[in-house]
Structures are given as structure tokens and as C-alpha cells.
Design a protein around this motif. Sequence first.
Motif, short mmCIF file in Angstrom:
data_model
loop_
_atom_site.label_atom_id
_atom_site.label_comp_id
_atom_site.label_asym_id
_atom_site.label_seq_id
_atom_site.Cartn_x
_atom_site.Cartn_y
_atom_site.Cartn_z
N LYS A 29 1.85 -1.19 -11.75
CA LYS A 29 2.60 0.00 -11.33
C LYS A 29 3.51 -0.41 -10.17
N ARG A 61 -5.19 4.48 -9.20
CA ARG A 61 -5.18 5.34 -10.38
C ARG A 61 -4.38 6.62 -10.16
N VAL A 65 2.51 6.23 -13.78
CA VAL A 65 2.93 5.13 -14.65
C VAL A 65 4.39 4.78 -14.34
N LYS A 86 -1.81 8.01 -16.11
CA LYS A 86 -1.77 7.19 -14.89
C LYS A 86 -3.14 6.60 -14.60
N ASN A 89 -3.23 3.74 -16.80
CA ASN A 89 -1.97 3.00 -16.83
C ASN A 89 -1.64 2.65 -18.27
#
Length: 537
Positions: A29, A61, A65, A86, A89
Amino acid sequence: MKKLLLIGFMLFQYMSFAQEHAWVYLTDKENVATSIANPISILTQNAIERKATHSIPIDERDVPVNENYISQLKVQTGITVMAKSKWFNAVYVIGLETDNISVLADLDFVASIDFADKSLNSESRVALSNNKFEIEESLIDFEYGSALNQVEMIGVDHLHVSDYTGEGIVIAVLDAGFPNVNTMDAFQRLRDNDDLLGGYDFVDRNDDVFEFTGNEHGTRVLSDMAGFIQDEFVGTAPDASYYLFRTEDSAGEMPVEESYWVEAAERADSLGVHIINSSLGYRVFENENYSYTPSDMDGNTAFITKGANIANEKGILVVNSAGNSGGNEWQIVGAPADASGVFSIGAVDFEGNYAPFSSQGNASQPTQKPDVVARGAAAAVVNSSNVIINNSGTSFSSPIMAGAIASLWQALPDATNEEIKQFVRMSASQFNTPDFFLGFGIPNFELALEIGLSLAEEEFVRFKVFPNPVSNILNIQIPTSAEPTNLKIYNVLGKLVLEKNIIQSETKLDLSLMASGVYMMSFESNKGSKTFKLIKS
């Protein structure tokens, strides 16, 4: 015309089965450290405060994304991006052909690919009959207090008398559709109090969750929590606040719906939601190659199950219907109710007897399932025409329980999601003898509140337990050696981990072999009982 429609349907069916579905997991990310250091950029203030209250860390977390990666996936040949997560991911995609997805592995930002058809991942699955949620409906005559039995059965009416009606607790409802909630009389109180906070349709990707999309299941589910018709119907949390998220596409059954669910749970977490009610379950899909088997209901296989466990780690109390498979060959609790972090709700009838359709637990599942039960056979609900009717299914025992939990959490605002679940389990009718039909039984929320208040006391008049937190040796002092006392210690999942009869006024217990964590310790004698929290460091 009928022939043309049939041909069209067959063509559509062929095309949909020719496609492949998969989760594409990404490598990284962007701006992770910056985002965590400045959490207001990725979370609402409510979410930040809820996490801080319960010491829940903000981690990678919570970072979204990478949208640049998603944009690149969208322009790949034969690829349609359907959902994103997210927490994992990951991106859910549909490919016109298998190879359209397989070649994505060559992209430098793609870490791995997990096909919904597990045979493409060198694993096969066997499908059973599809039944996500079931409703047995029969209209009834109006009468005052049509929800009285389902409310009194679990004792939440005692909380309402004390003005604990869910005020200040935020619930996200993940379901199939919420038509007319914005206009129905049954939700007028909700709207007048500004407790209808909004929502999103993750299936059609728009904000209109009140449009009829072929199913009103969510409207009926919501009524058992938020519904209020003067002198006729009251839900279990009429003053809680609600977000409505459509994650279920009732037109078909595809694994992408699991991803919609996880996306909605992530949105709920970012909004500071306390409770998720999900009256949904996933077992088998239209394309049998994507289906799960009963052995997959192990609390760690289904994508939605893993997502639900993360939601629990984030401090959300996830309440989910156990399922309606008790009377068929599937039989056991489905996903995500199989997750250890999910509070899974079975169903009973108006007398508190096991409802034969209610899905059962299994020794192969990691924790006791179901957790508890509420009325789900001929439960009172309000339909989208604002008519009070009876429906059957764990779809309705779940919101009855979720609303009651909201009312309890209002009364015990400093408790964590795990503590609230344990208070409810400990109050239930067969806490000491759980089974695979009723779990720990029918809760008594009046008792759950008493347990919670008892555990919140800083000092104990009759008992002394120290040190707490404890590393190895726990010292216990009781008022007199003449009165035998039974000691029981339970973990947060309600499992008895230690039992001992204490006959001396001072006792030392070696707890060095107990795992670190939060436990509930209960003392019982013929003169009374005492329950409180024990922390093992």
C-alpha cells in the motif's frame, strides 16, 4: 416471446458460468506510515475514538487499497473489478476467461491470486443445495405488543425500563435490501431522532439503499431492532443509530458477495460502528465449482469468515444468524457464523424450544456454535408495507439479539466487544452445559447487566483476589474457612478452563500454564456468588 426469454436466459447463464471469479492480492500500500501517523486521513473521528477507548491499534489494515493498482487492473483485457478490501489488500475480479485472470500474476504489484473455483487452485469442492436465507411467512392479526414474547424471552425489556434502549450505540446492518425504510411509519421514530445515519449499496454502487432491488429482507431484519409502532411493536434497540449496507445480491449467488460484505465491514469500522448485524450466510453458489463444503466451515476458510474475524479484532461486535440448515443435509452453521470472533445466533420458538430449521454447531468448529439463541420461529417483524407479520428464520433471531446487545452496551459503555459477548453467554440458560442446538442457551439481559456491573467493581466486599493482572500465583482470600466455595474460570469464548473447590480462607493458585488473556472468574457458595474479570499477563 417466452421462447426468446428462455433463450436469452440460457445465454446469460452460459456466459456467467464461462467467466471466472478470483481474489487478487496486492503486494503493498502507499503512504502507510504517514496514514497511520495521521489516522484522521483514513478513519472518522468516531472510529479513532472507539479504537482508543478499547485499546485497538490502528494498523496497516486500516490503510486503503492503492487506487493506482486498481486502475491498472481495470484496463487489463477481459477483467472487471467488482470489489476491494483494505483489510486483505485484495481486489475481487471477474475474468471473461481463466487466462485473463492468470496473466495478472505477471503484474509486479500482484502478490497472489485465489480463484473462487478452488479446482483452479489445485483444490476441488463439492456443492450442496443453495439456501442462503429462508423465510416462512404467515400474516397475523394485529394485536398490541406483537413483539412482546421475543423481547421478554431474553429480558431486554428490563433494560428498556431503565432507559437502556441502544442510545449512543451505532449498528451497521448488512443485508439484501431496505425498501421503504425512508418512508415507513415503523421507522418514523428512527428518522425523527436522526438515527438513520445513511448507507450504501455495494452491489449497485450507489447511495440509494431504499430502492426495491428484488428483496425486502433487510427491512424486516431492521424492524426487529429499530422498529417502533406505538402500542403495537417495539424493536430491541429502538434508539440506537443505524447504517444500512446492501451487500447481498438476491438475483443470484456469487462469491463476490463475500467481498461486498467485507467492504461494508471495513466501511463500518471506518465510521466507528459498534455492532454489525448480518442475517446472511454463504455455503454454496450457482456455479458449484465455487461452493464450500461443510468441512470448510472451520472458522478460517471462507473469505467472509476471515473478514469477520478481522472486524472482531477491530473491536466490532459481529452478530450473525447461524443459518437455516438444521433440517437438511448441510445441517451445520455456515460462513461467516463459523468464525470464532462472530457471535452466532440460533433460533427457538415462542416457548424457547429449539427450532428444527436452526443450523447446528459441530465439534470441528473452533468455538461453541451457536453462541446463544433467540426467537426465530414465527418471530414478529414489520414488512415493507408497514404490516406486522410473522417470519421464521435465524435471520430474525440475529437482529433481536443484536438490538438487545446494543441496549446492554449502552449500559456498560466501557466494556469491550469480547466482554459484552461473555456477559451475554454467562447469563444464558445453559451456560454450564452448552450444546450444538442452543449453544449456551437463551440469554437473560437483566442478569447480563448485573454480571457486567459486578465485574466493573473496583473493590470486592467479600472476596480478595490479587494480584490482578496475575503472572503466575493468584492469591484468593474468602471471608471464612467454614463455607466451601466453588471457583470456576472461563475464557472469553465461554469455555471452562479451571474449576476448584476452595475450603480454606486463603488459597494460592498456580496459573502459570494458563495462556495470557482476559478471563471471567466466578465464586459460588450457598450464601451467594461473585463474578469478576481476571487478567492473565
